[in-house]
Design an enzyme around this catalytic site. Sequence first.
Site, PDB file in Angstrom:
ATOM      1  N   HIS A   1     -11.373   7.595   5.414  1.00 55.52           N
ATOM      2  CA  HIS A   1     -11.816   6.780   4.266  1.00 55.52           C
ATOM      3  C   HIS A   1     -13.318   6.936   4.125  1.00 55.52           C
ATOM      4  O   HIS A   1     -14.033   7.064   5.112  1.00 55.52           O
ATOM      5  CB  HIS A   1     -11.478   5.292   4.508  1.00 55.52           C
ATOM      6  CG  HIS A   1     -11.492   4.485   3.256  1.00 55.52           C
ATOM      7  ND1 HIS A   1     -12.639   3.971   2.721  1.00 55.52           N
ATOM      8  CD2 HIS A   1     -10.502   4.133   2.406  1.00 55.52           C
ATOM      9  CE1 HIS A   1     -12.367   3.314   1.615  1.00 55.52           C
ATOM     10  NE2 HIS A   1     -11.070   3.410   1.393  1.00 55.52           N
TER      11      HIS A   1
ATOM     12  N   ASP B   1      -2.877   3.879   2.510  1.00 58.49           N
ATOM     13  CA  ASP B   1      -1.797   4.740   1.996  1.00 58.49           C
ATOM     14  C   ASP B   1      -0.863   5.237   3.078  1.00 58.49           C
ATOM     15  O   ASP B   1       0.172   5.817   2.773  1.00 58.49           O
ATOM     16  CB  ASP B   1      -2.424   5.942   1.275  1.00 58.49           C
ATOM     17  CG  ASP B   1      -3.187   5.500   0.053  1.00 58.49           C
ATOM     18  OD1 ASP B   1      -4.398   5.732  -0.028  1.00 58.49           O
ATOM     19  OD2 ASP B   1      -2.559   4.858  -0.814  1.00 58.49           O
TER      20      ASP B   1
END
Length: 436
Positions: free
Chosen positions: A312, A370
């Site tokens: 991320h 996700d």
Amino acid sequence: MTDKPGANIKTGKISVGDKSWSFPVYPGSIGPDVLDIGKFYAETGMFTFDPGFTSTAACESKITYIDGDEGVLLYRGVPIEQLAEHGDFLEACYLLLYGELPTATQKSDFDYRVNRHTMVHEQMSRFFQGFRRDAHPMAVMTGSVGALSAFYHDSTDISDPQQRMIASIRMIAKMPTLAAMAYKYSIGQPFVYPLNHLDYATNFLRMCFAVPAEEYKPNPVLARAMDRIFILHADHEQNASTSTVRLAGSTGANPFACVAAGIAALWGPAHGGANEAALKMLGEIGTVERVPEFVKRAKDKNSGFRLMGFGHRVYKNYDPRAKIMQKTAHEVLNELGHRDDPLLQVALELEKVALHDEYFIEKKLYPNVDFYSGITLKAMGFPTTMFTVLFALARAVGWIAQWKEMIEDPGQRIGRPRQLYTGAPRRDYVPISRRK
Ligand code: SDX
């Protein structure tokens, strides 16, 4: 919105060669201070350069705060874990839009106002006919949400606070209806109209999975899981799709068209498309035994392969949403009797191996939101092509809340970045007869 520089504002110095300049430093209520370089070009004749915006605050906001090192996510100061545990999605929507948790009266009034806008113009169903049945649902959502701007353009005076709130309510209310229509269209089943006495998540699941031939039996465990997944995805500071909505909105464009631009940005596999890509990756790995082979590939720069659902830009610690997603995945799989789902076993093994591997530890790569959402949504009956649509459904409130905050910022101006030009210097036109 920022208090103009005063005596108590710190300043930062930038020096290039023997020249130096001072710029004001503004403190955040929490998180990093910012150096205001708004006058940097005027004073220095240079631009700053930050193509991925890794060190650039593009705006001031009071909506969502992320601490990537601590794995913290706050909606208007309220921790995501507490909202996911105790709240519901429309309560989170109210919080994001108004800045405070609603009282019981405010909540029931907000629910009622959203419910009154769940239907879309009947002509929208004809709009869908233009798509092939096998069109990716994200293409359909980009088109259909963009089409909403055609239905509401005349009634959306964005300078009127009342109309800005109506547009926001319409966005939250109609996304589930359009998302369910995109799904039904892709499987050749008739559209199902919303039933407004149902809660938001149950209403959406019914529009997706009810058929005229049978009575639909809601599953409260799945509805609660769906609602929690919406909460987790509702907003996330200035991510790529939110920044797209803000930039489009800074020109004064119709808010539905701006959200359509956000949907387009979210579709990419590096962003919201990662949930679909992560599930495909887990399927490709297939068995726990093959996990080391894929971890090895992800560490090989030349392979071009990345573990989807890992890493991320901001979280350099565990994404707090991933923990809640993992718990939700277990709940849904248990409810549906898939507790031994091979994909979940592969995901758990992949997470375990990666979190103990030097490469991932050194690069601070952890599972993100996700990683587990795909397993959960697949178990609930959604095809992988619908995963990012569900992300867009939830994120619509974040996009519209951030759009509203930008429009209401008295200091708001059109976004217009500059560049580092490294192309050809001036040169004259050469007639084609003289080109070699
Ligand atoms: C979302 O911004 C948001 O808030 C987004 C989001 C939201 O709610 O809006 O949180 C939703 O988009 C989550 C992220 C979903 N994307 C993925 O899961 C795709 C896989 N992840 C990556 O592509 C990547 O981690 C990003 C895009 C998420 C972040 O990219 P960055 O910050 O630009 O980091 P990078 O690409 O520069 O990677 C840093 C290093 C690189 O190695 P070096 O060049 O430094 O040697 O880490 C490596 C990368 O090669 N790396 C990975 C990796 N992600 C980064 N290596 C293997 N597998 C990965 N997944």
